[in-house]
Design a protein around this motif. Structure first.
Motif, mmCIF file in Angstrom:
data_model
loop_
_atom_site.group_PDB
_atom_site.id
_atom_site.type_symbol
_atom_site.label_atom_id
_atom_site.label_comp_id
_atom_site.label_asym_id
_atom_site.label_seq_id
_atom_site.Cartn_x
_atom_site.Cartn_y
_atom_site.Cartn_z
ATOM 1 N N VAL A 83 0.846 -1.200 0.000
ATOM 2 C CA VAL A 83 0.000 0.000 0.000
ATOM 3 C C VAL A 83 0.879 1.247 0.000
ATOM 4 C CG1 VAL A 83 -1.727 1.332 1.285
ATOM 5 C CG2 VAL A 83 -1.949 -1.159 1.109
ATOM 6 N N ASP A 84 1.792 1.347 0.964
ATOM 7 C CA ASP A 84 2.651 2.530 1.048
ATOM 8 C C ASP A 84 3.607 2.615 -0.137
ATOM 9 O OD1 ASP A 84 1.575 3.581 3.393
ATOM 10 O OD2 ASP A 84 2.953 2.473 4.671
ATOM 11 N N PHE B 133 -6.355 10.575 -0.777
ATOM 12 C CA PHE B 133 -6.855 9.521 -1.667
ATOM 13 C C PHE B 133 -6.818 8.150 -0.991
ATOM 14 C CE2 PHE B 133 -2.363 9.790 -2.806
ATOM 15 C CZ PHE B 133 -1.971 8.471 -3.010
ATOM 16 N N LEU B 134 -6.096 8.038 0.126
ATOM 17 C CA LEU B 134 -6.062 6.799 0.895
ATOM 18 C C LEU B 134 -5.712 7.144 2.329
ATOM 19 C CD1 LEU B 134 -4.502 3.444 -0.136
ATOM 20 C CD2 LEU B 134 -3.809 4.463 2.044
ATOM 21 N N LEU B 135 -6.404 6.502 3.268
ATOM 22 C CA LEU B 135 -6.052 6.728 4.668
ATOM 23 C C LEU B 135 -6.182 5.447 5.471
ATOM 24 C CD1 LEU B 135 -8.650 6.953 6.825
ATOM 25 C CD2 LEU B 135 -8.976 9.095 5.669
ATOM 26 N N TYR B 136 -5.446 5.447 6.572
ATOM 27 C CA TYR B 136 -5.499 4.343 7.522
ATOM 28 C C TYR B 136 -6.459 4.746 8.632
ATOM 29 C CZ TYR B 136 -1.384 2.579 5.138
ATOM 30 O OH TYR B 136 -0.513 2.099 4.195
ATOM 31 N N ARG B 137 -7.537 3.992 8.767
ATOM 32 C CA ARG B 137 -8.593 4.355 9.723
ATOM 33 C C ARG B 137 -8.322 3.709 11.075
ATOM 34 N NH1 ARG B 137 -14.418 3.453 10.862
ATOM 35 N NH2 ARG B 137 -15.391 5.511 10.764
ATOM 36 N N VAL C 124 -0.857 -7.777 -6.383
ATOM 37 C CA VAL C 124 -0.275 -6.435 -6.328
ATOM 38 C C VAL C 124 -0.805 -5.553 -7.455
ATOM 39 C CG1 VAL C 124 1.873 -5.118 -6.454
ATOM 40 C CG2 VAL C 124 1.785 -7.219 -5.124
ATOM 41 N N GLU C 125 -0.970 -6.115 -8.650
ATOM 42 C CA GLU C 125 -1.441 -5.305 -9.778
ATOM 43 C C GLU C 125 -2.888 -4.843 -9.579
ATOM 44 O OE1 GLU C 125 0.459 -3.796 -11.980
ATOM 45 O OE2 GLU C 125 2.018 -4.767 -10.803
ATOM 46 N N GLU C 126 -3.738 -5.701 -9.008
ATOM 47 C CA GLU C 126 -5.120 -5.277 -8.705
ATOM 48 C C GLU C 126 -5.106 -4.127 -7.706
ATOM 49 O OE1 GLU C 126 -7.939 -9.187 -8.886
ATOM 50 O OE2 GLU C 126 -6.363 -9.208 -7.368
ATOM 51 N N LEU C 127 -4.291 -4.269 -6.656
ATOM 52 C CA LEU C 127 -4.195 -3.213 -5.650
ATOM 53 C C LEU C 127 -3.655 -1.935 -6.284
ATOM 54 C CD1 LEU C 127 -4.493 -2.386 -2.674
ATOM 55 C CD2 LEU C 127 -2.116 -3.162 -2.337
ATOM 56 N N ARG C 128 -2.635 -2.057 -7.138
ATOM 57 C CA ARG C 128 -2.059 -0.868 -7.801
ATOM 58 C C ARG C 128 -3.127 -0.147 -8.634
ATOM 59 N NH1 ARG C 128 2.967 -0.137 -8.552
ATOM 60 N NH2 ARG C 128 3.479 -2.350 -8.645
#
Length: 142
Positions: A10-11, A43-47, A111-115
């Motif tokens: 993610v990071d 655009f992305l956060l850790y809740r 990884v590609e789906e996540l990317r």
């Protein structure tokens, strides 16, 4: 399926996207933003664990959630409705174009789906010029 995704991916993916910055939002929530600086948008956060996000099986608050923006409500719904993905939503995000995923379930994606999903989130918030430079005229990594 390619290599299963991990929380470290993610990071790494966020950091590889142009003009991103890791900081905080909504007080002290760890957040990826674009562009860098004062105009950066999440655009992305850790809740953090919260009573609005509870595991229905255990009744415990989720303690490893990532919130990822989606380009549209339709794309959010498609990810949530797809039984092959670990994405879900909660009432708190009912009217917000974003999906949630437990870091412990990222391995259900490659990884590609996540990317692709993170890049779509980045493209929703990034300046249009930057999106064109990075993704070309389509504005989508697909």
């Amino acid at each position: 399926m390619g290599r299963p995704a991990t929380p470290d991916d993610v990071d790494r993916i966020c950091g590889e996207l142009p003009d991103t910055e890791f900081g905080t939002s909504w007080g002290d929530l760890p957040t990826w933003k674009v562009p860098r600086g004062g105009k950066g948008k999440m655009f992305l956060l850790y809740r953090m664990p919260h009573r609005t996000a509870v595991d229905p099986a255990t009744g415990e608050m989720y303690d490893d959630l990532v919130v990822i923006l989606t380009p549209t409500a339709a794309e959010k719904q498609a990810l949530v409705d797809d039984p092959a993905t670990p994405f879900f939503t909660i009432d708190h995000f009912r009217s917000y174009d974003a999906v949630l995923v437990q870091q412990s379930r990222l391995g259900e994606l490659d990884v590609e789906e996540l990317r692709e999903i993170i890049t779509d989130a980045w493209a929703k918030r990034a300046p249009k010029r930057l999106v064109r430079e990075h993704l070309g005229d389509t504005g989508s990594p697909r």
